[in-house]
Design a protein around this motif. Structure first.
Motif, PDB file in Angstrom:
ATOM      1  N   PRO A  24       0.760  -1.224  -0.244  1.00 49.19           N
ATOM      2  CA  PRO A  24       0.241   0.069  -0.068  1.00 49.19           C
ATOM      3  C   PRO A  24       0.832   1.423   0.022  1.00 49.19           C
ATOM      4  O   PRO A  24       1.808   1.216   0.646  1.00 49.19           O
ATOM      5  N   THR A  29       5.900   8.816   1.670  1.00 42.87           N
ATOM      6  CA  THR A  29       7.071   9.405   2.218  1.00 42.87           C
ATOM      7  C   THR A  29       7.944   8.506   2.771  1.00 42.87           C
ATOM      8  O   THR A  29       9.233   8.821   3.262  1.00 42.87           O
ATOM      9  N   ASP A  30       7.726   7.432   3.017  1.00 42.81           N
ATOM     10  CA  ASP A  30       8.445   5.969   3.616  1.00 42.81           C
ATOM     11  C   ASP A  30       8.529   5.064   2.239  1.00 42.81           C
ATOM     12  O   ASP A  30       9.588   4.731   2.061  1.00 42.81           O
ATOM     13  N   TYR A  72      -0.416  15.028   7.881  1.00 45.89           N
ATOM     14  CA  TYR A  72      -0.232  15.739   9.290  1.00 45.89           C
ATOM     15  C   TYR A  72      -0.663  17.202   9.334  1.00 45.89           C
ATOM     16  O   TYR A  72      -1.158  17.739  10.404  1.00 45.89           O
ATOM     17  N   THR A 103       1.522  10.757   6.492  1.00 48.59           N
ATOM     18  CA  THR A 103       0.125  10.518   7.435  1.00 48.59           C
ATOM     19  C   THR A 103       0.279   9.851   8.606  1.00 48.59           C
ATOM     20  O   THR A 103       1.090   9.008   8.584  1.00 48.59           O
TER      21      THR A 103
HETATM   22  C1  LIG Z   1      12.809  13.566   4.678  1.00 45.58           C
HETATM   23  C2  LIG Z   1      11.808  12.727   5.509  1.00 45.58           C
HETATM   24  C3  LIG Z   1      11.675  13.107   7.010  1.00 45.58           C
HETATM   25  C4  LIG Z   1      10.806  12.427   7.575  1.00 45.58           C
HETATM   26  N1  LIG Z   1      10.631  12.764   8.721  1.00 45.58           N
HETATM   27  C5  LIG Z   1       9.863  12.153   9.780  1.00 45.58           C
HETATM   28  C6  LIG Z   1       9.760  12.441  11.330  1.00 45.58           C
HETATM   29  O1  LIG Z   1      10.161  13.503  11.600  1.00 45.58           O
HETATM   30  N2  LIG Z   1       8.793  11.811  12.236  1.00 45.58           N
HETATM   31  C7  LIG Z   1       8.409  10.581  11.672  1.00 45.58           C
HETATM   32  O2  LIG Z   1       7.444   9.801  12.450  1.00 45.58           O
HETATM   33  N3  LIG Z   1       8.415  10.412  10.298  1.00 45.58           N
HETATM   34  C8  LIG Z   1       9.341  10.867   9.560  1.00 45.58           C
HETATM   35  N4  LIG Z   1       9.408  10.619   8.234  1.00 45.58           N
HETATM   36  C9  LIG Z   1       8.732   9.333   7.631  1.00 45.58           C
HETATM   37  C10 LIG Z   1       7.511   9.317   7.052  1.00 45.58           C
HETATM   38  O3  LIG Z   1       7.145  10.757   6.554  1.00 45.58           O
HETATM   39  C11 LIG Z   1       6.221   8.807   8.078  1.00 45.58           C
HETATM   40  O4  LIG Z   1       6.484   7.704   8.603  1.00 45.58           O
HETATM   41  C12 LIG Z   1       5.010   9.185   7.567  1.00 45.58           C
HETATM   42  O5  LIG Z   1       3.927   9.144   8.457  1.00 45.58           O
HETATM   43  C13 LIG Z   1       4.452   8.266   6.531  1.00 45.58           C
HETATM   44  O6  LIG Z   1       3.359   8.373   5.993  1.00 45.58           O
HETATM   45  P1  LIG Z   1       2.857   8.299   4.359  1.00 45.58           P
HETATM   46  O7  LIG Z   1       1.504   8.458   4.261  1.00 45.58           O
HETATM   47  O8  LIG Z   1       3.763   8.966   3.518  1.00 45.58           O
HETATM   48  O9  LIG Z   1       3.294   6.517   4.185  1.00 45.58           O
HETATM   49  P2  LIG Z   1       3.469   5.633   2.973  1.00 45.58           P
HETATM   50  O10 LIG Z   1       4.921   6.130   2.552  1.00 45.58           O
HETATM   51  O11 LIG Z   1       2.702   5.801   1.979  1.00 45.58           O
HETATM   52  O12 LIG Z   1       3.484   4.232   3.725  1.00 45.58           O
HETATM   53  C14 LIG Z   1       4.311   3.936   4.696  1.00 45.58           C
HETATM   54  C15 LIG Z   1       3.871   2.541   5.323  1.00 45.58           C
HETATM   55  O13 LIG Z   1       2.608   2.388   5.906  1.00 45.58           O
HETATM   56  C16 LIG Z   1       1.855   1.321   4.663  1.00 45.58           C
HETATM   57  N5  LIG Z   1       0.797   1.840   4.652  1.00 45.58           N
HETATM   58  C17 LIG Z   1       0.536   3.242   4.118  1.00 45.58           C
HETATM   59  N6  LIG Z   1      -1.040   3.417   4.222  1.00 45.58           N
HETATM   60  C18 LIG Z   1      -1.400   2.218   4.667  1.00 45.58           C
HETATM   61  C19 LIG Z   1      -2.948   1.878   4.960  1.00 45.58           C
HETATM   62  N7  LIG Z   1      -4.060   2.563   5.003  1.00 45.58           N
HETATM   63  N8  LIG Z   1      -3.186   0.374   5.567  1.00 45.58           N
HETATM   64  C20 LIG Z   1      -1.993  -0.235   5.512  1.00 45.58           C
HETATM   65  N9  LIG Z   1      -0.639   0.082   5.428  1.00 45.58           N
HETATM   66  C21 LIG Z   1      -0.632   1.513   4.895  1.00 45.58           C
HETATM   67  C22 LIG Z   1       2.740   1.416   3.367  1.00 45.58           C
HETATM   68  O14 LIG Z   1       2.727   0.117   2.809  1.00 45.58           O
HETATM   69  C23 LIG Z   1       4.076   1.495   4.134  1.00 45.58           C
HETATM   70  O15 LIG Z   1       4.533   0.413   4.618  1.00 45.58           O
HETATM   71  C24 LIG Z   1      10.270  11.369   7.309  1.00 45.58           C
HETATM   72  C25 LIG Z   1      10.331  10.638   6.021  1.00 45.58           C
HETATM   73  C26 LIG Z   1      11.079  11.657   5.127  1.00 45.58           C
HETATM   74  C27 LIG Z   1      11.316  11.032   3.785  1.00 45.58           C
END
Ligand SMILES: Cc1cc2nc3c(=O)[nH]c(=O)nc-3n(C[C@H](O)[C@H](O)[C@H](O)COP(=O)(O)OP(=O)(O)OC[C@H]3O[C@@H](n4cnc5c(N)ncnc54)[C@H](O)[C@@H]3O)c2cc1C
Length: 289
Positions: A24, A29-30, A72, A103
């Motif tokens: 998913p 961002t991860d 966020y 998120t």
């Molecule tokens: C430059 C940078 C800085 C960052 N700084 C921080 C920080 O300060 N603090 C922090 O906590 N994180 C940080 N992160 C990590 C990231 O931004 C967070 O973990 C964020 O919450 C991920 O959300 P996303 O929606 O982008 O997830 P995604 O990248 O889309 O998904 C992350 C994971 O969750 C799974 N997933 C997503 N949605 C669902 C769903 N509905 N059901 C089941 N699985 C799902 C995906 O398969 C994946 O394994 C950073 C990342 C970057 C690149």
């Protein structure tokens, strides 16, 4: 790599059941970091962005339901007063770009012990709503959600739908130590949530164990000793004992970001400080009432 583009949530659940090998992706961002660094190459990506249902913040039964796709930046804007610890944690995530895309659903999906949302979710006793096409939805208390390093309690055919929280019944604080102020993974983090109604306090520890952790004995100490009926400043001994119990509950390791000893020390300081801030807010509110 296949790119699965569902039309809506029901479609996404059906695709999840058909393709358990699909990863998913919400804000990405991860996920995109993993792909860019070639740390993993899933057979398919399941894009959740077309599922508008995931972008809603709703209220039901006196609780707030935050859709898994809410970034966020919206938590900060909409829920700062009602879920202060989660909003504070959200403010510390990455940069404006990351807060616009990232998120809480993604933080839960990744289940990294360093994720900033986790301590706030633990302290406030959140419940994670997950769903599958075959069995419908189920509610997972946050304490049962984190299983191991980057492993959560989701079954292969399930997706995270939302996270549920009660509007804060009392003061809450989140604090984080990093090697600089922004764009870093936490060395360790801590959240505390006071509940003057049940006369209890919740805690959450981040980046200091294989999973996010709760400091149970520290919570028990507060349940027994917080002077709810006599809201005076807290004594130094209670603050220090609380900090020591929080440090004891942590299971940190030495790594490139910090040593286990440093993490325990930082946690005891953050615990003391956040409890002091929260209690001061509580006493100020009492005096004003
Ligand atoms: C430059 C940078 C800085 C960052 N700084 C921080 C920080 O300060 N603090 C922090 O906590 N994180 C940080 N992160 C990590 C990231 O931004 C967070 O973990 C964020 O919450 C991920 O959300 P996303 O929606 O982008 O997830 P995604 O990248 O889309 O998904 C992350 C994971 O969750 C799974 N997933 C997503 N949605 C669902 C769903 N509905 N059901 C089941 N699985 C799902 C995906 O398969 C994946 O394994 C950073 C990342 C970057 C690149």
């Amino acid at each position: 790599m296949d790119f699965l583009h569902p039309e809506n949530w029901a479609d996404a659940l059906a695709l999840r059941a058909e393709r358990p090998d699909a990863k998913p992706i919400q804000g990405g961002t991860d996920v995109m970091v993993e792909l860019n660094f070639d740390r993993g190459r899933p057979a398919a990506l399941l894009d959740l962005n077309p599922c508008r249902e995931l972008f809603e913040i709703e209220e039901a039964d006196g609780r707030i339901r935050i859709g898994a796709g809410v970034p966020y930046v919206r938590i900060i804007r909409k829920l700062g007063n009602r879920l202060p610890a989660l909003a504070q944690a959200s403010r510390t995530v990455g940069s404006p770009q990351i807060r616009n895309r990232g998120t809480v659903g993604g933080n839960l999906g990744g289940a990294s012990p360093a994720g900033d949302a986790h301590p706030a979710l633990l302290a406030a006793n959140a419940v994670v709503e997950v769903e599958s096409a075959a069995r419908g939805s189920r509610m997972i208390p946050i304490d049962d959600f984190y299983v191991w390093v980057k492993k959560n309690a989701l079954e292969a055919d399930e997706l995270i739908r939302a996270v549920w929280l009660e509007p804060a019944p009392g003061p809450q604080y989140f604090s984080k130590v990093g090697t600089r102020n922004a764009m870093v993974i936490a060395v360790c983090s801590f959240a505390v949530a006071l509940d003057p109604v049940t006369r209890t306090a919740g805690t959450g520890i981040g980046s200091a164990g294989p999973t996010p952790l709760r400091a149970r004995e520290a919570q028990d100490l507060l349940a027994e000793h917080l002077p709810w009926d006599n809201p005076v400043p807290l004594g130094e001994k209670l603050l220090r004992d609380f900090g020591a119990l929080v440090a004891e509950a942590a299971k940190p390791i030495d790594d490139v970001r910090g040593t286990a000893d440093y993490r325990k020390h930082a946690l005891s300081v953050m615990a003391r400080r956040t409890l002091g801030w929260a209690w001061n807010d509580f006493t100020a509110e009492r005096r004003a009432a």
